[in-house]
Scaffold this motif. Structure first.
Motif, PDB file in Angstrom:
ATOM      1  N   TYR A 179       0.867  -1.173   0.000  1.00 49.96           N
ATOM      2  CA  TYR A 179       0.000   0.000   0.000  1.00 49.96           C
ATOM      3  C   TYR A 179       0.907   1.228   0.000  1.00 49.96           C
ATOM      4  N   GLU A 180       0.467   2.294  -0.652  1.00 45.90           N
ATOM      5  CA  GLU A 180       1.264   3.520  -0.669  1.00 45.90           C
ATOM      6  C   GLU A 180       0.367   4.741  -0.668  1.00 45.90           C
ATOM      7  N   CYS A 182      -0.877   8.561  -1.540  1.00 47.94           N
ATOM      8  CA  CYS A 182      -0.875   9.374  -2.755  1.00 47.94           C
ATOM      9  C   CYS A 182       0.250  10.405  -2.736  1.00 47.94           C
ATOM     10  N   ILE A 185       3.389   8.396  -4.044  1.00 46.87           N
ATOM     11  CA  ILE A 185       3.238   7.404  -5.110  1.00 46.87           C
ATOM     12  C   ILE A 185       4.141   7.694  -6.303  1.00 46.87           C
ATOM     13  N   ARG A 186       4.276   8.945  -6.685  1.00 43.73           N
ATOM     14  CA  ARG A 186       5.135   9.299  -7.825  1.00 43.73           C
ATOM     15  C   ARG A 186       6.596   8.950  -7.525  1.00 43.73           C
ATOM     16  N   PHE A 204      -0.875  -0.286 -10.641  1.00 37.85           N
ATOM     17  CA  PHE A 204      -1.169   0.744  -9.654  1.00 37.85           C
ATOM     18  C   PHE A 204      -2.691   0.913  -9.624  1.00 37.85           C
ATOM     19  N   ARG A 206      -6.189   2.487  -7.531  1.00 35.29           N
ATOM     20  CA  ARG A 206      -6.683   3.440  -6.530  1.00 35.29           C
ATOM     21  C   ARG A 206      -8.188   3.604  -6.685  1.00 35.29           C
ATOM     22  N   GLU A 235      -5.472   6.244  -1.329  1.00 32.71           N
ATOM     23  CA  GLU A 235      -4.371   5.307  -1.161  1.00 32.71           C
ATOM     24  C   GLU A 235      -4.280   4.383  -2.375  1.00 32.71           C
ATOM     25  N   PHE A 236      -3.070   3.953  -2.670  1.00 33.92           N
ATOM     26  CA  PHE A 236      -2.807   3.074  -3.803  1.00 33.92           C
ATOM     27  C   PHE A 236      -2.489   1.661  -3.328  1.00 33.92           C
ATOM     28  N   VAL A 238      -0.135  -1.122  -4.854  1.00 29.32           N
ATOM     29  CA  VAL A 238       0.906  -1.263  -5.873  1.00 29.32           C
ATOM     30  C   VAL A 238       1.323  -2.728  -5.936  1.00 29.32           C
TER      31      VAL A 238
END
Length: 247
Positions: A179-180, A182, A185-186, A204, A206, A235-236, A238
């Motif tokens: 989980y990552e 926002c 994330i980049r 990815f 979301r 939240e993402f 990944v």
């Protein structure tokens, strides 16, 4: 005999099945779409003596949407150790407690583990009321291998620690899942490209189950530019495929 005949509705299939009385019900709630609250979860919440939740405001809003009014017990990462004993004590005294998190399945990168552990240590009944989970939802629609995966929750906020994680798992033979936020994330996407190379296949995801659900699957070289200039709220999940995997 068919599976349906073997598993009739409500039928116990082992001696470890929890009783219908005092127990902890680990209950999944929607991760976005309210229609994903199962009939069983709704019945569990409505029948519980107490509902243990991360944020009483968030859970209170959910309950009001379904016309449910039950006493709430607050537990979260800052008080879970202490509150776990109190929740277990209520169950030991005969209460039925439903355990929820703000969204999805409790204990998966959310509080709840210590509550379940305390109940297990005390020999109390614990049951699962399964349902939405962002991790499983993302895996199911990603197109990446799902026969084996390793879930690592949220990675550390520091870039150096994330890069170390990637280096340590460069040769992983299974799909990696994290989980990552926002907000990172980049930067995390760039770290994946730099560590694994631009050919590594990723997904990815979301806002799963919501109006703006986004699932980006491809090589990290293809996905990275698509993260630019987008609304990256939420939240993402990944997912990173093994090195040998190709779409």
């Amino acid at each position: 005999m068919s599976d349906e005949e073997n598993l009739r509705e409500g039928e116990e299939i082992s001696g470890n099945a929890p009783s219908r009385g005092a127990r902890l019900s680990v209950t999944a709630t929607p991760i976005g779409n309210l229609s994903d609250l199962s009939p069983r979860a709704r019945e569990t919440l409505a029948a519980a003596d107490f509902i243990a939740c991360e944020d009483t405001r968030t859970t209170g809003n959910l309950l009001r949407r379904f016309g449910i009014a039950r006493p709430l017990l607050a537990y979260h990462e800052h008080n879970e150790q202490a509150s776990a004993a109190g929740i277990a004590a209520k169950i030991a005294a005969g209460a039925h407690v439903a355990l929820v998190c703000d969204a999805g399945t409790p204990t998966l990168s959310d509080p709840g583990f210590r509550v379940v552990r305390e109940c297990r240590r005390a020999g109390l009944a614990v049951e699962s009321v399964p349902g939405p989970c962002a991790l499983i939802a993302a895996l199911s629609v990603s197109g990446l291998p799902t026969n084996a995966f390793a879930f690592h929750g949220f990675l550390p906020p520091k870039s150096a620690a994330r890069r170390r994680f990637l280096e340590e798992n460069r040769a992983a033979k299974m799909t990696l899942a994290v989980y990552e936020s926002c907000h990172r994330i980049r930067a995390f996407a760039e770290e994946i490209a730099e560590t694994f190379g631009e050919k590594r296949v990723v997904c990815f995801a979301r806002e799963l189950t919501k109006l703006h659900e986004t699932v980006l699957t491809g090589t990290i070289g293809e996905v990275l530019p698509r993260l630019s200039g987008k609304n990256l709220k939420g939240e993402f999940v990944v997912l990173i495929a093994p090195e040998s995997f190709v779409l």
